[in-house]
Design a protein around this motif. Structure first.
Motif, PDB file in Angstrom:
ATOM      1  N   GLN A   1       0.829  -1.207   0.000  1.00 25.83           N
ATOM      2  CA  GLN A   1       0.000   0.000   0.000  1.00 25.83           C
ATOM      3  C   GLN A   1       0.863   1.257   0.000  1.00 25.83           C
ATOM      4  OE1 GLN A   1      -2.497  -0.471   3.429  1.00 25.83           O
ATOM      5  NE2 GLN A   1      -4.056  -1.626   2.308  1.00 25.83           N
ATOM      6  N   GLN A   2       1.911   1.260   0.820  1.00 27.44           N
ATOM      7  CA  GLN A   2       2.809   2.417   0.858  1.00 27.44           C
ATOM      8  C   GLN A   2       3.494   2.626  -0.488  1.00 27.44           C
ATOM      9  OE1 GLN A   2       5.595   2.084   4.107  1.00 27.44           O
ATOM     10  NE2 GLN A   2       3.974   1.574   5.564  1.00 27.44           N
ATOM     11  N   LEU A   3       3.905   1.522  -1.116  1.00 27.57           N
ATOM     12  CA  LEU A   3       4.579   1.611  -2.409  1.00 27.57           C
ATOM     13  C   LEU A   3       3.631   2.153  -3.468  1.00 27.57           C
ATOM     14  CD1 LEU A   3       7.175   1.055  -3.977  1.00 27.57           C
ATOM     15  CD2 LEU A   3       6.367  -1.277  -4.341  1.00 27.57           C
ATOM     16  N   GLU A   4       2.385   1.691  -3.462  1.00 27.22           N
ATOM     17  CA  GLU A   4       1.407   2.183  -4.422  1.00 27.22           C
ATOM     18  C   GLU A   4       1.140   3.670  -4.223  1.00 27.22           C
ATOM     19  OE1 GLU A   4      -1.943  -0.385  -3.860  1.00 27.22           O
ATOM     20  OE2 GLU A   4      -1.045  -2.016  -5.026  1.00 27.22           O
ATOM     21  N   ALA A   5       1.091   4.124  -2.960  1.00 25.06           N
ATOM     22  CA  ALA A   5       0.879   5.542  -2.671  1.00 25.06           C
ATOM     23  C   ALA A   5       2.043   6.379  -3.204  1.00 25.06           C
ATOM     24  CB  ALA A   5       0.705   5.760  -1.178  1.00 25.06           C
ATOM     25  N   LYS A   6       3.261   5.890  -3.013  1.00 19.89           N
ATOM     26  CA  LYS A   6       4.437   6.618  -3.513  1.00 19.89           C
ATOM     27  C   LYS A   6       4.446   6.648  -5.042  1.00 19.89           C
ATOM     28  CE  LYS A   6       6.237   7.879   0.294  1.00 19.89           C
ATOM     29  NZ  LYS A   6       6.233   9.291   0.646  1.00 19.89           N
ATOM     30  N   GLN A   7       4.063   5.541  -5.674  1.00 21.43           N
ATOM     31  CA  GLN A   7       4.001   5.510  -7.133  1.00 21.43           C
ATOM     32  C   GLN A   7       2.965   6.504  -7.649  1.00 21.43           C
ATOM     33  OE1 GLN A   7       3.253   1.339  -7.712  1.00 21.43           O
ATOM     34  NE2 GLN A   7       5.411   0.862  -8.064  1.00 21.43           N
ATOM     35  N   LYS A   8       1.825   6.562  -6.961  1.00 24.29           N
ATOM     36  CA  LYS A   8       0.775   7.504  -7.352  1.00 24.29           C
ATOM     37  C   LYS A   8       1.268   8.937  -7.195  1.00 24.29           C
ATOM     38  CE  LYS A   8      -3.339   6.292  -6.243  1.00 24.29           C
ATOM     39  NZ  LYS A   8      -4.585   6.005  -5.491  1.00 24.29           N
ATOM     40  N   GLN A   9       1.989   9.186  -6.115  1.00 19.10           N
ATOM     41  CA  GLN A   9       2.536  10.523  -5.879  1.00 19.10           C
ATOM     42  C   GLN A   9       3.559  10.881  -6.953  1.00 19.10           C
ATOM     43  OE1 GLN A   9       4.529  10.944  -2.107  1.00 19.10           O
ATOM     44  NE2 GLN A   9       3.790  13.036  -1.859  1.00 19.10           N
ATOM     45  N   ARG A  10       4.442   9.945  -7.290  1.00 22.66           N
ATOM     46  CA  ARG A  10       5.452  10.190  -8.328  1.00 22.66           C
ATOM     47  C   ARG A  10       4.788  10.451  -9.669  1.00 22.66           C
ATOM     48  NH1 ARG A  10       8.424   5.150 -10.317  1.00 22.66           N
ATOM     49  NH2 ARG A  10       6.319   4.934 -11.082  1.00 22.66           N
ATOM     50  N   ASP A  11       3.782   9.625 -10.011  1.00 19.30           N
ATOM     51  CA  ASP A  11       3.085   9.798 -11.287  1.00 19.30           C
ATOM     52  C   ASP A  11       2.363  11.135 -11.350  1.00 19.30           C
ATOM     53  OD1 ASP A  11       4.021   7.303 -11.952  1.00 19.30           O
ATOM     54  OD2 ASP A  11       2.114   6.271 -11.557  1.00 19.30           O
ATOM     55  N   ALA A  12       1.780  11.550 -10.220  1.00 18.13           N
ATOM     56  CA  ALA A  12       1.083  12.841 -10.194  1.00 18.13           C
ATOM     57  C   ALA A  12       2.065  13.993 -10.382  1.00 18.13           C
ATOM     58  CB  ALA A  12       0.329  12.990  -8.880  1.00 18.13           C
ATOM     59  N   ILE A  13       3.242  13.893  -9.778  1.00 22.05           N
ATOM     60  CA  ILE A  13       4.242  14.955  -9.912  1.00 22.05           C
ATOM     61  C   ILE A  13       4.741  15.031 -11.348  1.00 22.05           C
ATOM     62  CG2 ILE A  13       6.594  15.613  -9.276  1.00 22.05           C
ATOM     63  CD1 ILE A  13       5.973  14.635  -6.453  1.00 22.05           C
ATOM     64  N   THR A  14       5.067  13.883 -11.942  1.00 23.35           N
ATOM     65  CA  THR A  14       5.563  13.914 -13.324  1.00 23.35           C
ATOM     66  C   THR A  14       4.481  14.404 -14.277  1.00 23.35           C
ATOM     67  OG1 THR A  14       5.029  11.567 -13.553  1.00 23.35           O
ATOM     68  CG2 THR A  14       7.302  12.123 -13.000  1.00 23.35           C
TER      69      THR A  14
END
Length: 121
Positions: free
Chosen positions: A29-42
């Motif tokens: 879950q934490q990894l998915e949240a970080k991926q979502k955050q990274r994708d949103a920033i890019t």
């Protein structure tokens, strides 16, 4: 605690255990949240504003592209750390499985065969 206090301090009679959730699920879950955050920033940096606020980014962070660009390496490092922890958990479970297989195996026929072989020679 009253029962524990009745016994002498040198005696160990209690084992405190807790029921906890699977660490792999939490890490995923934490990894998915970080991926979502990274994708949103890019996406935000490339001009496509797709869910940057839902990824936990404040309006102040969204207003400063340099800060967002500086945030990306930290997110990538956290993702790498989470992936390493998740891999460690999977490895730990694999080792537990191997240990359980060895513990449950019936070695008696093997021992009888070895003793029989040693007795013949």
């Amino acid at each position: 605690q009253e029962r524990m206090a009745r016994y002498a301090t040198s005696e160990i009679r209690f084992n405190l255990m807790a029921i906890v959730g699977d660490k792999r699920a939490s890490l995923t879950q934490q990894l998915e949240a970080k991926q979502k955050q990274r994708d949103a920033i890019t996406a935000h940096l490339s001009g496509k504003d797709s869910g940057a606020r839902e990824a936990g980014l404040s309006p102040e962070q969204l207003a400063d592209p340099a800060a967002l660009q500086g945030l990306l390496p930290h997110i990538e490092a956290e993702m790498t750390h989470l992936q390493d922890e998740l891999q460690d958990e999977h490895e730990k479970r694999r080792k537990w499985h191997e240990e359980n297989v060895r513990r449950r195996h019936n070695y008696i026929p093997l021992l009888f065969g070895m003793l029989k072989h040693l007795g013949e020679h």
